[in-house]
Design a protein around this motif. Structure first.
Motif, PDB file in Angstrom:
ATOM      1  N   UNK A  61       1.776   4.792  -2.762  1.00  0.00           N
ATOM      2  CA  UNK A  61       0.801   3.736  -3.031  1.00  0.00           C
ATOM      3  C   UNK A  61       0.401   3.092  -1.708  1.00  0.00           C
ATOM      4  N   UNK A  62      -0.870   3.162  -1.349  1.00  0.00           N
ATOM      5  CA  UNK A  62      -1.305   2.561  -0.082  1.00  0.00           C
ATOM      6  C   UNK A  62      -0.922   1.089   0.014  1.00  0.00           C
ATOM      7  N   UNK A  63      -0.383   0.706   1.132  1.00  0.00           N
ATOM      8  CA  UNK A  63      -0.033  -0.690   1.376  1.00  0.00           C
ATOM      9  C   UNK A  63      -0.239  -0.988   2.847  1.00  0.00           C
ATOM     10  N   UNK A 180      -8.685  25.021   2.251  1.00  0.00           N
ATOM     11  CA  UNK A 180      -9.825  24.171   2.604  1.00  0.00           C
ATOM     12  C   UNK A 180      -9.664  22.817   1.925  1.00  0.00           C
ATOM     13  N   UNK A 181      -9.719  21.758   2.723  1.00  0.00           N
ATOM     14  CA  UNK A 181      -9.498  20.424   2.159  1.00  0.00           C
ATOM     15  C   UNK A 181     -10.505  19.424   2.698  1.00  0.00           C
ATOM     16  N   UNK A 182     -10.613  18.313   1.975  1.00  0.00           N
ATOM     17  CA  UNK A 182     -11.323  17.135   2.458  1.00  0.00           C
ATOM     18  C   UNK A 182     -10.288  16.034   2.648  1.00  0.00           C
ATOM     19  N   UNK A 183     -10.344  15.343   3.778  1.00  0.00           N
ATOM     20  CA  UNK A 183      -9.426  14.244   4.074  1.00  0.00           C
ATOM     21  C   UNK A 183     -10.236  12.961   4.160  1.00  0.00           C
ATOM     22  N   UNK A 184      -9.869  11.956   3.354  1.00  0.00           N
ATOM     23  CA  UNK A 184     -10.537  10.649   3.366  1.00  0.00           C
ATOM     24  C   UNK A 184      -9.470   9.567   3.465  1.00  0.00           C
ATOM     25  N   UNK A 185      -9.525   8.756   4.477  1.00  0.00           N
ATOM     26  CA  UNK A 185      -8.541   7.691   4.603  1.00  0.00           C
ATOM     27  C   UNK A 185      -8.821   6.599   3.578  1.00  0.00           C
ATOM     28  N   UNK A 186      -7.747   5.957   3.144  1.00  0.00           N
ATOM     29  CA  UNK A 186      -7.845   4.883   2.166  1.00  0.00           C
ATOM     30  C   UNK A 186      -6.969   3.727   2.631  1.00  0.00           C
ATOM     31  N   UNK A 187      -7.267   2.560   2.116  1.00  0.00           N
ATOM     32  CA  UNK A 187      -6.550   1.356   2.496  1.00  0.00           C
ATOM     33  C   UNK A 187      -5.787   0.806   1.309  1.00  0.00           C
ATOM     34  N   UNK A 188      -5.011  -0.234   1.561  1.00  0.00           N
ATOM     35  CA  UNK A 188      -4.271  -0.876   0.487  1.00  0.00           C
ATOM     36  C   UNK A 188      -5.236  -1.396  -0.568  1.00  0.00           C
ATOM     37  N   UNK A 189      -4.845  -1.338  -1.838  1.00  0.00           N
ATOM     38  CA  UNK A 189      -5.684  -1.815  -2.930  1.00  0.00           C
ATOM     39  C   UNK A 189      -5.970  -3.296  -2.755  1.00  0.00           C
ATOM     40  N   UNK A 190      -7.235  -3.697  -2.826  1.00  0.00           N
ATOM     41  CA  UNK A 190      -7.570  -5.110  -2.631  1.00  0.00           C
ATOM     42  C   UNK A 190      -7.060  -5.986  -3.761  1.00  0.00           C
ATOM     43  N   UNK A 191      -6.980  -7.268  -3.522  1.00  0.00           N
ATOM     44  CA  UNK A 191      -6.545  -8.212  -4.545  1.00  0.00           C
ATOM     45  C   UNK A 191      -7.506  -8.168  -5.722  1.00  0.00           C
TER      46      UNK A 191
END
Length: 290
Positions: A61-63, A180-191
């Motif tokens: 889980x992104x944090x 073959x992949x796609x990489x997308x960075x993600x951030x912590x879930x917003x409030x």
């Protein structure tokens, strides 16, 4: 120790991938004289001797995490080539080949200073800050997974990310060795009270593409494709309508245009359409929930 990571002759802190061209599934020797190659007890990488069931393993889980003290110099060098660490992970997207690493590096220190665990969903990247969370999508089968990037590599120019063995299994690229992949960075879930307009694009990409099994009270969609060229997305939209009678919409975020089909009342209905598309010869779409 950060200075240590910058030196070619002492790059042990650059992690498992810095000392190996890739897993043994690529058919290439792994000990070719690169700095630190002799610190591993195995000559070639392999899958684990104990093949654990990772089908129920939860995704990370992104944090919000502080940058690792190790592995984040401005630049570092491996095999005579200098790499630059990105100042921020936000908005990063790339498509290319992924490889994986496993038994040889299990338990050894990664570039972030943590121990590599091939049974967890982690990855290595040449330039993303450590740690970073990213969604990796297999472009050949539509499988998608969130990984925590905590290592450096791969140092083959034709590869963009090195996955842990568990991540490779979940994404369906273990047997082939690469995919073959796609990489997308993600951030912590917003409030929960954060207005949608205030949510960073990278965060919205994560919300737009969660794993399957979403709650039944949400609106369910299928993602038929994602394109950098909007015209290509519009062609996909037209093809779906003409050949399958499926209406769709284009959702554009951060210069990526996603073709979404739906919404569906429940996951059973969504899965039926997903299977129908596969039976008709289309690439199996990815379940998504806004």
């Amino acid at each position: 120790m950060m200075r240590l990571a910058c030196a070619v002759a002492t790059c042990a802190l650059l992690g498992a991938c810095a000392t190996s061209p890739g897993p043994s599934s690529s058919g290439e020797p792994v000990n070719n004289g690169a700095p630190g190659s002799d610190r591993y007890s195995m000559a070639q990488d392999t899958p684990p001797e104990e093949r654990r069931d990772i089908s129920q393993l939860p995704e990370p889980v992104p944090k919000n995490e502080p940058r690792s003290r190790y592995g984040n110099p401005d630049t570092y060098s491996v095999w005579g080539k200098t790499y630059r660490v990105l100042p921020s992970a936000e908005g990063y997207q790339a498509e290319g080949q992924a490889s994986w690493y496993g038994q040889k590096f299990h338990g050894h220190r990664t570039s972030s200073g943590e121990s590599f665990d091939m049974y967890r969903f982690t990855a290595a990247h040449r330039s993303l800050p450590l740690p970073t969370y990213a969604r990796v999508t297999n472009l050949d089968n539509g499988k998608s997974l969130v990984v925590r990037v905590n290592d450096r590599g791969p140092f083959h120019e034709d590869r963009i990310i090195d996955l842990s063995w568990a991540a490779a299994v979940r994404l369906g690229i273990e047997d082939a060795g690469t995919g073959r992949v796609r990489v997308e960075t993600i951030s912590a879930t917003p409030a929960p009270n954060t207005p949608a307009s205030k949510v960073p694009t990278a965060v919205r990409a994560a919300v737009d593409s969660p794993p399957p099994n979403a709650a039944s009270n949400t609106r369910l969609f299928l993602q038929a494709g994602a394109f950098q060229d909007r015209a290509a997305a519009e062609r996909m939209q037209q093809t779906l309508l003409e050949q399958l009678g499926l209406g769709s919409e284009i959702r554009s975020t951060n210069a990526l245009h996603r073709v979404w089909i739906g919404p569906y009342a429940d996951d059973q209905q969504r899965q039926q359409v997903r299977q129908s598309m596969a039976d008709a010869g289309f690439e199996r779409p990815v379940p998504v929930t806004p």
